[in-house]
Design an enzyme around this catalytic site. Structure first.
Site, PDB file in Angstrom:
ATOM      1  N   LYS A  60      -6.334  -9.910  16.183  1.00  0.00           N
ATOM      2  CA  LYS A  60      -5.229 -10.239  15.271  1.00  0.00           C
ATOM      3  C   LYS A  60      -5.245  -9.330  14.044  1.00  0.00           C
ATOM      4  O   LYS A  60      -4.224  -8.762  13.668  1.00  0.00           O
ATOM      5  CB  LYS A  60      -5.361 -11.699  14.823  1.00  0.00           C
ATOM      6  CG  LYS A  60      -4.469 -12.068  13.657  1.00  0.00           C
ATOM      7  CD  LYS A  60      -4.638 -13.515  13.262  1.00  0.00           C
ATOM      8  CE  LYS A  60      -5.703 -13.799  12.243  1.00  0.00           C
ATOM      9  NZ  LYS A  60      -5.374 -13.458  10.847  1.00  0.00           N
ATOM     10  N   ASN A  61      -6.415  -9.190  13.421  1.00  0.00           N
ATOM     11  CA  ASN A  61      -6.475  -8.448  12.162  1.00  0.00           C
ATOM     12  C   ASN A  61      -6.280  -6.945  12.342  1.00  0.00           C
ATOM     13  O   ASN A  61      -6.078  -6.227  11.359  1.00  0.00           O
ATOM     14  CB  ASN A  61      -7.802  -8.720  11.438  1.00  0.00           C
ATOM     15  CG  ASN A  61      -7.841 -10.114  10.836  1.00  0.00           C
ATOM     16  OD1 ASN A  61      -6.840 -10.830  10.861  1.00  0.00           O
ATOM     17  ND2 ASN A  61      -8.986 -10.495  10.311  1.00  0.00           N
ATOM     18  N   ASP A  82     -15.203 -14.443   7.825  1.00  0.00           N
ATOM     19  CA  ASP A  82     -14.436 -15.175   8.841  1.00  0.00           C
ATOM     20  C   ASP A  82     -15.341 -15.929   9.818  1.00  0.00           C
ATOM     21  O   ASP A  82     -14.853 -16.763  10.584  1.00  0.00           O
ATOM     22  CB  ASP A  82     -13.515 -14.216   9.613  1.00  0.00           C
ATOM     23  CG  ASP A  82     -12.340 -13.773   8.762  1.00  0.00           C
ATOM     24  OD1 ASP A  82     -12.155 -14.312   7.663  1.00  0.00           O
ATOM     25  OD2 ASP A  82     -11.595 -12.859   9.194  1.00  0.00           O
ATOM     26  N   ARG A 125      -3.099 -19.845  14.712  1.00  0.00           N
ATOM     27  CA  ARG A 125      -2.777 -18.582  14.034  1.00  0.00           C
ATOM     28  C   ARG A 125      -3.727 -17.470  14.474  1.00  0.00           C
ATOM     29  O   ARG A 125      -3.387 -16.293  14.363  1.00  0.00           O
ATOM     30  CB  ARG A 125      -2.873 -18.751  12.512  1.00  0.00           C
ATOM     31  CG  ARG A 125      -1.746 -19.600  11.930  1.00  0.00           C
ATOM     32  CD  ARG A 125      -1.758 -19.555  10.408  1.00  0.00           C
ATOM     33  NE  ARG A 125      -2.172 -18.251   9.973  1.00  0.00           N
ATOM     34  CZ  ARG A 125      -3.143 -17.995   9.101  1.00  0.00           C
ATOM     35  NH1 ARG A 125      -3.796 -18.974   8.535  1.00  0.00           N
ATOM     36  NH2 ARG A 125      -3.463 -16.765   8.798  1.00  0.00           N
ATOM     37  N   ARG A 162      -6.627 -15.128  -3.648  1.00  0.00           N
ATOM     38  CA  ARG A 162      -6.092 -14.009  -2.866  1.00  0.00           C
ATOM     39  C   ARG A 162      -5.037 -13.190  -3.625  1.00  0.00           C
ATOM     40  O   ARG A 162      -3.885 -13.068  -3.193  1.00  0.00           O
ATOM     41  CB  ARG A 162      -5.547 -14.503  -1.523  1.00  0.00           C
ATOM     42  CG  ARG A 162      -6.572 -15.292  -0.752  1.00  0.00           C
ATOM     43  CD  ARG A 162      -6.214 -15.508   0.667  1.00  0.00           C
ATOM     44  NE  ARG A 162      -6.555 -14.372   1.505  1.00  0.00           N
ATOM     45  CZ  ARG A 162      -6.499 -14.376   2.818  1.00  0.00           C
ATOM     46  NH1 ARG A 162      -6.101 -15.432   3.457  1.00  0.00           N
ATOM     47  NH2 ARG A 162      -6.815 -13.304   3.506  1.00  0.00           N
ATOM     48  N   CYS A 198      -3.648 -18.316   4.787  1.00  0.00           N
ATOM     49  CA  CYS A 198      -4.656 -19.372   4.656  1.00  0.00           C
ATOM     50  C   CYS A 198      -4.981 -19.641   3.197  1.00  0.00           C
ATOM     51  O   CYS A 198      -5.126 -18.711   2.406  1.00  0.00           O
ATOM     52  CB  CYS A 198      -5.945 -18.948   5.357  1.00  0.00           C
ATOM     53  SG  CYS A 198      -6.084 -19.571   7.010  1.00  0.00           S
TER      54      CYS A 198
END
Ligand code: UD1
Length: 416
Positions: free
Chosen positions: A22-23, A305, A397, A121, A116
């Protein structure tokens, strides 16, 4: 809203194909905006975040066609340079669009990103770098207005090796005349993936994977076909699942070097780990010893993560573990849910002290963010009795139907 129901206690056996990352895919999708030709990306996971990024590209005027794990994106005529609040709030990575939209259209209006809720952030490092590249930026009413008509290359020193800021600068600089250098760049493997795609599109970037990246601006990029790397965080999650449940599992299509920080710690807790080509074999028999100290760090350190998943393992390990979360300031929302399942955890600031118990017990728990949600699934796989995890849209997600992967390995888990 969907929930996962887990009856814990089964060991895991078999193999699991690790999804595309995903990233990596999110910035790769953003990069496609930089050319009017078709870009084909392979190994794309079927995830809510990826669909949201496709929606953002659509809103700009790009054509996105998904055929299984292959996505074809053509941004021939961009009709807009704006990301609305409605789209941006769903996805932190919407901010990646800023760099390539500026690269292509020299102007952008982007709403502050969502994603998230694991800390403040901010995006100050992204904006500071763009300002140093002579992009005029006005922040007003929740939007960032950028004018890059006089964008220039330069020497950029990041105050912190932010993954997103490094990627955003690469995306803005690849078509900016002259040489841009990024010092103190993030070194994550996903940044190497972005460099490889941009170079396949005609860019001239070197140094990704180190903290010094050089980007020689080119006039124009063209179409390309590129296969995204596999998801090291999903691989790490499954590796931890084997340790927590016991069993023997082959993780297919992933690189041990990408999760070395995790595997080297797991190897010390009587897990057997072997890398054969692009597969990792993991075997775990009895209850593991606790990992004494874990500190999250930028790559190649222990990934933030995987902090929640490794904590789930420590709750049932033999001894005391001390985990320090250095990257995000509110990334312990899974703790009170794990405690509902019988975990013994104390939090002091950024540090969690975990005293292992024999087994957790099933409970009704709430996923509050993506990786914290995955940790609750792992805890449920270990627990005596039934665990019900709610708000699993967070988990969707980042993991492709997590219940099917675990079911194939022998877990008793279903979605209701
Ligand atoms: C990426 C990953 C995310 C991972 C994180 C850290 C993607 C899509 N997401 O997120 O899964 O957890 O890296 O490995 O790739 N920061 C600032 N100002 C900024 C930018 C960041 O203060 O302008 C701070 C953040 O608040 C955080 C830290 O720097 O505390 C790391 O953030 P960053 O590396 O930018 O993470 P993301 O790119 O958002």
């Amino acid at each position: 809203m969907a929930k996962l129901v887990i009856n814990g206690g089964n060991r895991l056996y078999g193999s699991v194909e690790i999804q595309g990352a995903k990233n990596a895919v999110l910035p790769l999708f953003a990069a496609t905006v930089l050319t009017d030709e078709k870009v084909i990306i392979k190994n794309v996971p079927d995830l809510v975040d990826v669909h949201n990024m496709a929606k953002i590209l659509n809103s700009l005027g790009a054509d996105v066609v998904r055929k299984g794990t292959v996505t074809e994106i053509t941004a021939r005529d961009l009709k807009s340079s704006e990301i609305t609040h409605v789209l941006a709030k769903e996805l932190r990575s919407s901010i990646f669009i800023l760099g390539p939209v500026l690269g292509r259209l020299r102007q952008a209006k982007v709403a502050y990103p969502g994603g998230c809720d694991i800390g403040l952030r901010p995006i100050d490092i992204h904006l500071k770098a763009l300002r140093e590249m002579n992009v005029k930026i006005i922040e007003r009413s929740g939007y960032i207005y950028c004018d890059a008509s006089n964008i220039i290359s330069g020497e950029l020193m990041l105050d912190y090796p932010s993954v997103g800021a490094t990627e955003n600068i690469m995306l803005a600089a690849v078509t900016t005349k002259g040489k841009t250098t990024i010092m103190n760049a993030a070194r994550e493997p996903e940044i190497v993936d972005l460099q490889n795609l941009l170079n396949a599109m005609g860019g001239s970037i070197k140094g990704a994977g180190t903290s010094f990246i050089e980007i020689e601006g080119v006039d124009k990029l063209h179409g390309a076909t590129y296969t995204a790397m596999s998801d090291r965080i999903a691989a790490g999650t499954f590796a931890i699942a084997v340790a927590i449940c016991g069993g023997e599992v082959v993780l297919k299509n992933c690189k041990a070097e990408h999760i070395h920080a995790l595997l080297s710690k797991m190897a010390k807790t009587s897990c057997n780990i072997k890398q054969i080509d692009d597969n990792i074999e993991i075997a775990a028999k009895c209850r593991r010893d606790a990992i004494e100290f874990i500190e999250t760090q930028p790559y190649p350190g222990f990934p933030t993560d995987l902090q929640a998943p490794i904590m789930a393992l420590q709750t049932v390990s033999n001894g005391v573990s001390i985990i320090t979360e250095n990257i995000f300031e509110s990334r312990y929302k899974h703790v009170c849910e794990l405690m509902k399942m019988g975990a013994n955890i104390k939090i002091k600031g950024r540090t969690a002290i975990i005293k292992g118990v024999d087994r957790l017990s099933g409970a009704e728990v709430l996923a509050q963010d993506l990786r914290g949600g995955a940790a609750l699934v792992l805890a449920g796989l270990n627990a005596i009795g039934t665990t019900v995890v709610s708000d699993i849209y967070h988990i969707d997600r980042g993991y492709e139907s997590i219940e099917n992967s675990f079911k194939l390995l022998g877990a008793d888990i279903r979605r209701i």
